[in-house]
Structure formats: C-alpha cells, structure tokens
Enzyme design. Structure first.
Site, mmCIF file in Angstrom:
data_model
loop_
_atom_site.group_PDB
_atom_site.id
_atom_site.type_symbol
_atom_site.label_atom_id
_atom_site.label_comp_id
_atom_site.label_asym_id
_atom_site.label_seq_id
_atom_site.Cartn_x
_atom_site.Cartn_y
_atom_site.Cartn_z
ATOM 1 N N LYS A 167 0.822 -1.103 -0.207
ATOM 2 C CA LYS A 167 0.005 0.067 0.129
ATOM 3 C C LYS A 167 0.745 1.238 -0.065
ATOM 4 O O LYS A 167 0.363 2.152 -0.425
ATOM 5 C CB LYS A 167 -0.920 0.013 1.068
ATOM 6 C CG LYS A 167 -2.159 -0.951 0.903
ATOM 7 C CD LYS A 167 -3.040 -0.962 2.278
ATOM 8 C CE LYS A 167 -3.990 -2.083 2.289
ATOM 9 N NZ LYS A 167 -5.231 -2.133 3.124
ATOM 10 N N ASP A 227 -9.912 2.883 1.853
ATOM 11 C CA ASP A 227 -9.834 2.133 3.398
ATOM 12 C C ASP A 227 -10.383 2.928 4.294
ATOM 13 O O ASP A 227 -11.204 2.522 5.178
ATOM 14 C CB ASP A 227 -8.369 1.782 3.652
ATOM 15 C CG ASP A 227 -7.756 0.325 3.143
ATOM 16 O OD1 ASP A 227 -8.729 -0.228 2.573
ATOM 17 O OD2 ASP A 227 -6.618 0.102 3.061
ATOM 18 N N GLY A 282 -0.078 -1.569 15.122
ATOM 19 C CA GLY A 282 0.469 -1.651 13.923
ATOM 20 C C GLY A 282 0.807 -0.274 13.125
ATOM 21 O O GLY A 282 0.032 0.671 13.428
ATOM 22 N N GLY A 308 0.457 0.359 5.889
ATOM 23 C CA GLY A 308 -0.493 1.320 5.075
ATOM 24 C C GLY A 308 -1.828 1.301 5.702
ATOM 25 O O GLY A 308 -2.405 2.315 5.749
ATOM 26 N N TYR A 365 -10.917 -9.978 8.471
ATOM 27 C CA TYR A 365 -12.158 -10.612 8.126
ATOM 28 C C TYR A 365 -12.155 -12.096 8.200
ATOM 29 O O TYR A 365 -13.281 -12.801 8.108
ATOM 30 C CB TYR A 365 -12.937 -10.258 7.045
ATOM 31 C CG TYR A 365 -12.024 -10.274 5.550
ATOM 32 C CD1 TYR A 365 -12.449 -11.416 5.134
ATOM 33 C CD2 TYR A 365 -10.886 -9.748 5.314
ATOM 34 C CE1 TYR A 365 -11.589 -12.043 3.865
ATOM 35 C CE2 TYR A 365 -10.079 -10.093 4.086
ATOM 36 C CZ TYR A 365 -10.608 -11.347 3.433
ATOM 37 O OH TYR A 365 -9.890 -11.584 2.433
#
Length: 245
Positions: free
Chosen positions: A64, A101, A124, A127, A206
């Site tokens: 990303k 996003d 974290g 990206g 997910y």
C-alpha cells in the site's frame, strides 16, 4: 472483457476476488477479476504490459505504500494518508492512486461509537494503520500508535501497555495481520485482562470472522467488530472510482 485485479503478496485467500467475481455474475457484467501475487513490487509494471485491458486495481499488504512511486498521481486523501489501496487506470494510461480504506473504516465504525469511546489505540504502523489514523482524525478521536519498537510516530510499545493505558483508550484497532487465516492462533500482544465492557475492539481482519484478538476482547465483555463490512464498503467505493468518467 474489461479486467480488474488485486496486487499483494500471498493473496490466495483474498476477499476482493470472491467479492468482485460474485458482483460481476450477479450484475451480468462482462468483466473479470484476477489476483496478481507479487514477490516484489518491482514486478508491478509487468502486470500492466501483459494485461492491456486492465481498468483498475486494488492494493493490499504489503504494497500500500510501496506502490506509490509507480503511480502518476494521487488523490488528495491518498496523498495525506501516504497509502494507496485503489488504482484507477485512466484512458490515457496514467495511474491514479486512491485510498478507500479510510472511507470503509469510518462508515463501519461510526454506528457503533458511544459517548465514552474517547480515545483509540492503533496496533501496527503499516499502510492500513495510516488510513485508520486519517479516519479517526476526521472523527475527532485522538489516537496513539502501538508497535514493537519506538519510532517518531509510535507512542507505545506492546510490552509497556498497562492498565491505565488500556483504560484510557476505549477503542483498540488491530491493523496488523496477526490472526489472519491460516495462522489463527496468533494475536497482538496486549494485556487483555484490562479490557472491559467499555471497550470496542475492531479487527481489520475478516478471515476468520472472529479472530483470537476479538475472542479475547469478547471474553472480557468488549464490543467487537471485524473488517468485513469495511472491506465491502471500500470495494464499492473503488468500483465507483473505476467507473467514474
């Protein structure tokens, strides 16, 4: 046939290919969607030269940020975020980068926010975390980054997280790949024993639908959300961008 696709590394599990293939079938669209699994980002130009009918691409881990030098221009939001997850291939062949996003994250988080959700921890620094930080800024929710090592924008390291820090950050967002299928026994190393019913835990993963991170939060009464709705929302936003005149 118009082509679309996803670039990333180790993406056989990808949500995007399943989502768009089903969408094209349901809406009777003469389009295809392919996974482009790249060992290195330097392979990217080869995809463009061998797939002249490509109209748009999604971008996932770990490219990303690395994709940006290959693009001709960026949308205002992608430039501010410093990460791209959607590329539109314009009629003149120019590549424009977008970030959908942050849109998906805002729209999926907002309905679950309560007055006591005042501050957030972002786990974290990749990206995806940049898009989440941008979204939280728009929502006027202060946030702190957590990583394994300190750097200019990292506020906490995992080993220093304690009860007061967890108590004062009621939203915790996992932007790391820890817990993604098939490595479902992994999770970010935070002190879960300090999680309460006041907390909202959001995992961008997910698959599985309930990661170990979310399970541990749920055990302590936290509200939990996975990344599926966020992905669906960002995918539809990407589709609109690809088809915008």
């Amino acid at each position: 046939m118009t082509e679309f696709g996803l670039i990333g590394r180790n993406i056989s599990y990808s949500f995007s290919k399943q989502y768009f293939t089903k969408k094209f079938e349901n809406e009777h669209l003469h389009c295809s969607y392919n996974n482009f699994d790249l060992k290195e980002i330097i392979e990217f130009p080869n995809i463009l030269s061998t797939h002249p009918k490509l109209k748009g691409l999604n971008v996932t881990i770990p490219y990303k940020e690395e994709i940006i030098p290959f693009l001709d221009n960026l949308s205002k939001n992608a430039k501010k975020i410093g990460a791209v997850n959607t590329i539109k291939i314009e009629k003149n062949g120019k590549l424009k980068g977008y970030n959908t996003d942050f849109y998906g994250f805002i729209k999926s988080l907002e309905p679950h926010l309560k007055p006591h959700h005042k501050k957030a921890l972002i786990l974290g620094t990749g990206g995806a975390s940049k898009a989440v930080a941008f979204a939280l800024k728009k929502l006027e929710i202060p946030y702190s980054f957590v990583s394994r090592n300190y750097s200019d924008h990292v506020n906490f390291i995992y080993e220093n997280l304690n009860s007061p820090i967890i108590a004062s950050h009621q939203i915790i967002i996992n932007c790391t790949p820890l817990g993604t299928y098939p490595a479902v026994d992994a999770c970010p190393n935070i002190p879960y024993e300090h999680i309460t019913s006041k907390h909202l835990l959001f995992d961008l993963i997910y698959n599985p639908s309930e990661t170990l991170f979310l399970k541990k939060g749920k055990q302590h009464g936290a509200q939990i959300l996975n990344g599926l709705q966020m992905l669906e929302l960002q995918a539809e936003k990407a589709w609109k961008l690809w088809n915008k005149p």
